[in-house]
Design a protein around this motif. Structure first.
Motif, PDB file in Angstrom:
ATOM      1  N   ALA A   1     -58.468 -49.292  63.589  1.00  0.00           N
ATOM      2  CA  ALA A   1     -58.108 -48.077  62.878  1.00  0.00           C
ATOM      3  C   ALA A   1     -57.490 -48.488  61.544  1.00  0.00           C
ATOM      4  CB  ALA A   1     -57.117 -47.236  63.683  1.00  0.00           C
ATOM      5  N   VAL A   2     -58.190 -48.167  60.465  1.00  0.00           N
ATOM      6  CA  VAL A   2     -57.689 -48.461  59.124  1.00  0.00           C
ATOM      7  C   VAL A   2     -56.683 -47.370  58.748  1.00  0.00           C
ATOM      8  CG1 VAL A   2     -58.296 -48.822  56.705  1.00  0.00           C
ATOM      9  CG2 VAL A   2     -59.887 -49.523  58.514  1.00  0.00           C
ATOM     10  N   LEU A   3     -55.477 -47.765  58.376  1.00  0.00           N
ATOM     11  CA  LEU A   3     -54.412 -46.805  58.102  1.00  0.00           C
ATOM     12  C   LEU A   3     -54.254 -46.577  56.601  1.00  0.00           C
ATOM     13  CD1 LEU A   3     -51.661 -48.004  60.619  1.00  0.00           C
ATOM     14  CD2 LEU A   3     -53.510 -46.358  60.988  1.00  0.00           C
ATOM     15  N   GLY A   4     -53.931 -45.338  56.255  1.00  0.00           N
ATOM     16  CA  GLY A   4     -53.684 -45.000  54.870  1.00  0.00           C
ATOM     17  C   GLY A   4     -52.259 -45.326  54.463  1.00  0.00           C
ATOM     18  N   ASP A   5     -51.875 -44.838  53.271  1.00  0.00           N
ATOM     19  CA  ASP A   5     -50.533 -45.081  52.774  1.00  0.00           C
ATOM     20  C   ASP A   5     -49.518 -44.245  53.545  1.00  0.00           C
ATOM     21  OD1 ASP A   5     -51.445 -46.850  50.867  1.00  0.00           O
ATOM     22  OD2 ASP A   5     -51.731 -45.284  49.361  1.00  0.00           O
ATOM     23  N   GLY A   6     -48.293 -44.678  53.513  1.00  0.00           N
ATOM     24  CA  GLY A   6     -47.214 -43.953  54.171  1.00  0.00           C
ATOM     25  C   GLY A   6     -46.037 -44.858  54.427  1.00  0.00           C
ATOM     26  N   GLU A   7     -44.993 -44.284  54.978  1.00  0.00           N
ATOM     27  CA  GLU A   7     -43.764 -45.038  55.208  1.00  0.00           C
ATOM     28  C   GLU A   7     -43.737 -45.736  56.556  1.00  0.00           C
ATOM     29  OE1 GLU A   7     -40.817 -42.133  52.599  1.00  0.00           O
ATOM     30  OE2 GLU A   7     -40.936 -41.900  54.781  1.00  0.00           O
ATOM     31  N   GLY A   8     -44.565 -45.278  57.491  1.00  0.00           N
ATOM     32  CA  GLY A   8     -44.528 -45.888  58.808  1.00  0.00           C
ATOM     33  C   GLY A   8     -45.703 -45.464  59.657  1.00  0.00           C
ATOM     34  N   VAL A   9     -45.739 -46.006  60.876  1.00  0.00           N
ATOM     35  CA  VAL A   9     -46.819 -45.683  61.807  1.00  0.00           C
ATOM     36  C   VAL A   9     -46.219 -45.026  63.046  1.00  0.00           C
ATOM     37  CG1 VAL A   9     -46.741 -48.005  62.824  1.00  0.00           C
ATOM     38  CG2 VAL A   9     -48.771 -46.589  63.129  1.00  0.00           C
ATOM     39  N   SER A  10     -46.851 -43.927  63.448  1.00  0.00           N
ATOM     40  CA  SER A  10     -46.466 -43.229  64.670  1.00  0.00           C
ATOM     41  C   SER A  10     -47.583 -43.376  65.687  1.00  0.00           C
ATOM     42  CB  SER A  10     -46.215 -41.743  64.393  1.00  0.00           C
ATOM     43  OG  SER A  10     -45.058 -41.556  63.612  1.00  0.00           O
ATOM     44  N   VAL A  11     -47.214 -43.689  66.942  1.00  0.00           N
ATOM     45  CA  VAL A  11     -48.210 -43.942  67.985  1.00  0.00           C
ATOM     46  C   VAL A  11     -47.760 -43.268  69.277  1.00  0.00           C
ATOM     47  CG1 VAL A  11     -49.569 -45.702  69.175  1.00  0.00           C
ATOM     48  CG2 VAL A  11     -48.582 -46.214  66.928  1.00  0.00           C
ATOM     49  N   TRP A  12     -48.726 -42.645  69.972  1.00  0.00           N
ATOM     50  CA  TRP A  12     -48.470 -42.025  71.262  1.00  0.00           C
ATOM     51  C   TRP A  12     -49.440 -42.569  72.300  1.00  0.00           C
ATOM     52  CZ3 TRP A  12     -48.277 -39.641  66.628  1.00  0.00           C
ATOM     53  CH2 TRP A  12     -47.115 -38.897  66.314  1.00  0.00           C
TER      54      TRP A  12
ATOM     55  N   GLY B   1     -50.834 -41.874  63.997  1.00  0.00           N
ATOM     56  CA  GLY B   1     -50.632 -41.080  62.798  1.00  0.00           C
ATOM     57  C   GLY B   1     -50.024 -39.729  63.047  1.00  0.00           C
ATOM     58  N   SER B   2     -50.692 -38.899  63.855  1.00  0.00           N
ATOM     59  CA  SER B   2     -50.213 -37.552  64.161  1.00  0.00           C
ATOM     60  C   SER B   2     -50.545 -37.240  65.606  1.00  0.00           C
ATOM     61  CB  SER B   2     -50.864 -36.526  63.226  1.00  0.00           C
ATOM     62  OG  SER B   2     -50.468 -35.211  63.567  1.00  0.00           O
ATOM     63  N   VAL B   3     -49.672 -36.537  66.286  1.00  0.00           N
ATOM     64  CA  VAL B   3     -49.801 -36.337  67.722  1.00  0.00           C
ATOM     65  C   VAL B   3     -51.071 -35.585  68.107  1.00  0.00           C
ATOM     66  CG1 VAL B   3     -48.507 -34.167  67.769  1.00  0.00           C
ATOM     67  CG2 VAL B   3     -48.487 -35.684  69.781  1.00  0.00           C
ATOM     68  N   ASP B   4     -51.648 -34.817  67.176  1.00  0.00           N
ATOM     69  CA  ASP B   4     -52.849 -34.051  67.494  1.00  0.00           C
ATOM     70  C   ASP B   4     -54.133 -34.716  67.027  1.00  0.00           C
ATOM     71  OD1 ASP B   4     -52.319 -33.755  64.839  1.00  0.00           O
ATOM     72  OD2 ASP B   4     -52.517 -31.569  64.786  1.00  0.00           O
ATOM     73  N   CYS B   5     -54.076 -35.979  66.608  1.00  0.00           N
ATOM     74  CA  CYS B   5     -55.278 -36.708  66.174  1.00  0.00           C
ATOM     75  C   CYS B   5     -56.083 -37.177  67.385  1.00  0.00           C
ATOM     76  CB  CYS B   5     -54.895 -37.910  65.317  1.00  0.00           C
ATOM     77  SG  CYS B   5     -54.283 -37.481  63.685  1.00  0.00           S
ATOM     78  N   ALA B   6     -57.361 -37.507  67.139  1.00  0.00           N
ATOM     79  CA  ALA B   6     -58.213 -38.045  68.198  1.00  0.00           C
ATOM     80  C   ALA B   6     -57.739 -39.449  68.558  1.00  0.00           C
ATOM     81  CB  ALA B   6     -59.661 -38.079  67.741  1.00  0.00           C
ATOM     82  N   PRO B   7     -57.818 -39.823  69.839  1.00  0.00           N
ATOM     83  CA  PRO B   7     -57.365 -41.158  70.254  1.00  0.00           C
ATOM     84  C   PRO B   7     -58.287 -42.259  69.745  1.00  0.00           C
ATOM     85  CG  PRO B   7     -58.384 -40.022  72.097  1.00  0.00           C
ATOM     86  CD  PRO B   7     -58.288 -39.018  70.994  1.00  0.00           C
ATOM     87  N   ILE B   8     -57.721 -43.453  69.606  1.00  0.00           N
ATOM     88  CA  ILE B   8     -58.458 -44.656  69.237  1.00  0.00           C
ATOM     89  C   ILE B   8     -58.595 -45.508  70.492  1.00  0.00           C
ATOM     90  CG2 ILE B   8     -58.559 -46.664  67.732  1.00  0.00           C
ATOM     91  CD1 ILE B   8     -58.637 -44.036  66.209  1.00  0.00           C
TER      92      ILE B   8
END
Length: 287
Positions: free
Chosen positions: A216-227, A203-210
């Motif tokens: 991980a249940v994802l919310g609405d949006g145009e795409g998924v970002s993963v690091w 989701g966002s680069v500063d989020c906690a890792p999974i």
């Protein structure tokens, strides 16, 4: 790996640890618990590990589709409609009005995989059952910048899988090398990820890792970002999305229907070998 930049990435709404349990016949399962209200059309997900001679002997289904994806080893599949195969990659089973089948280890050793249950709308719950084996050579693979994506169902950009379900779904098997990142457009649908191994930031680069074995249940949006921020370990996960059926769901035994009355009717049909279970009366698998 990235496509055209999207403005609103899908953020993690909820993280759920899979629950371990020991099935009666010795199959160890990781079962995603009842967190599926926001993940229609999906009913449940199993991350299984079985060692011969244990496995999944003869059992019935009705009212949903199952996708089995082999991670290691192979399963020997048989059903009462005469389908037999040694599954090394995966299969799609539309139970419809009724099917009885077995899924057993094809040889010695430990066999692991994922099985996803997809709800069928009420108008299709009594359709004729279907079986389709997934061939590894037929799964499209997209590779770019340290990311490998296997398109098991649905589309990844211009790449489309030859496999589909009655309820439209997307299923991607993604492996990311250490320090890689991915930005991928996802169509409008309910979506989640399941981490098979490693840990990733979604989701966002500063989020906690999974971590592994979490959904991980994802919310609405145009795409998924993963690091993958690890400098040593690969990250492997499934991205799964689907169009909501928007109907009530009742699960009983190995059946998925709309009401408890329908579950009771299904149990009665199976007990008396009728309304789709006629072939079960004299059938038994051989393994």
């Amino acid at each position: 790996m990235s496509e055209s930049h999207f403005i609103t990435p899908r953020l993690v709404l909820k993280k759920v640890l899979a629950k371990s349990l020991q099935q009666g016949n010795g199959a160890v399962l990781r079962v995603i618990p009842g967190e599926w209200e926001s993940l229609d059309p999906f009913v449940t997900l199993f991350h299984f590990s079985v060692t011969a001679p244990e496995g999944f002997p003869d059992h019935p289904h009705r009212g949903f589709e199952s996708v089995t994806y082999i991670l290691q080893g192979a399963l020997r599949y048989q059903d009462f409609a005469g389908h037999k195969s040694t599954v090394t990659t995966g299969d799609w089973v539309t139970a419809g009005r009724g099917i009885v089948h077995s899924e057993m280890p094809a040889e010695e050793g430990t066999h692991t995989g994922i099985q996803l249950w997809i709800n069928l709308p009420s108008k299709l719950k009594m359709m004729e059952p279907r079986y389709k084996e997934v061939k590894r050579k037929e799964i499209p693979i997209v590779k770019k910048e340290g990311v490998e994506m296997r398109v098991l169902a649905g589309k990844a950009g211009a790449v489309e899988s030859p496999y589909y379900s009655q309820t439209p779904v997307m299923m991607l098997d993604v492996t990311m090398k250490p320090t890689s990142e991915m930005h991928h457009t996802i169509p409008h649908c309910n979506c989640f990820v399941y981490v098979i191994e490693g840990e990733g930031v979604f989701g966002s680069v500063d989020c906690a890792p999974i971590e592994e074995h979490h959904v991980a249940v994802l919310g609405d949006g145009e795409g998924v970002s993963v690091w993958n921020k690890s400098k040593e370990k690969e990250l492997r996960y499934l991205v799964i999305g689907g169009d909501a059926v928007k109907e009530s769901v009742t699960v009983g035994a190995t059946f998925v229907m709309n009401t408890q009355t329908q579950i009771q009717d299904t149990l009665e049909d199976f007990r008396h070998f009728k309304n789709g279970f006629e072939l079960a009366k004299f059938w038994k698998s051989h393994y």
